[in-house]
Design a protein around this motif. Structure first.
Motif: not given
Length: 170
Positions: A73, A44, A71, A102
């Motif tokens: 997700r 990140d 991310d 993200r």
């Protein structure tokens, strides 16, 4: 023949060409020939530096970013490949804005041009919230091959789905 959810909005003739590449088992090798370089952005922190570098090169006057992360997700078909948010909060007597981007985890292992394309897309949203003409002009300003990269990235996601489906069968 497989569904092509990532190419749903494209011309039927173009989708048929992609189906032919899939039928001949050539889509993966075509992508590999064209995009053989992986990127070094794995964390990140590295992603933050990568995004800020592009932002500083093309959008110096845009507000600073507070957070940039991969991310896992985010799911490509149901959701976006990346998101941008600007959250305003009242803290004491002041209004504080927090901006974050993200990027879907799939781009951690994708070729660098695809990561660059999605980052450019999300950065453009800092200035243009809608996908309108000005938005795409800004994307093309930051990445002249934006539209080709977007299409090829959709082919890449299609290939990933095909490989996942094939591995489940075995």
């Amino acid at each position: 023949m497989p569904e092509l959810p990532y190419l749903a909005g494209y011309d039927p003739g173009l989708r048929q060409q992609v189906r032919e590449l899939i039928r001949r088992d050539r889509l993966g090798s075509w992508l590999q020939e064209r995009y053989d370089q992986a990127h070094e952005v794995r964390t990140d922190g590295a992603l933050y530096q990568y995004v800020v570098g592009l932002k500083d090169r093309h959008m110096r006057k845009a507000a600073p970013l507070d957070k940039v992360v991969f991310d896992n997700r985010l799911q490509a078909v149901r959701h976006a490949l990346g998101t941008h948010t600007a959250v305003s909060r009242v803290q004491g007597g002041r209004l504080k804005a927090s901006r974050e981007i993200r990027i879907a985890g799939v781009f951690r292992d994708a070729p660098e041009p695809f990561l660059r394309m999605i980052v450019v897309h999300e950065l453009a949203h800092l200035r243009q919230s809608d996908h309108n003409r000005a938005f795409y002009q800004l994307c093309n300003h930051m990445e002249p091959d934006y539209h080709q990269l977007e299409f090829d990235m959709r082919l890449y996601l299609t290939q990933l789905d095909l490989a996942k489906r094939d591995s489940v069968r075995q």
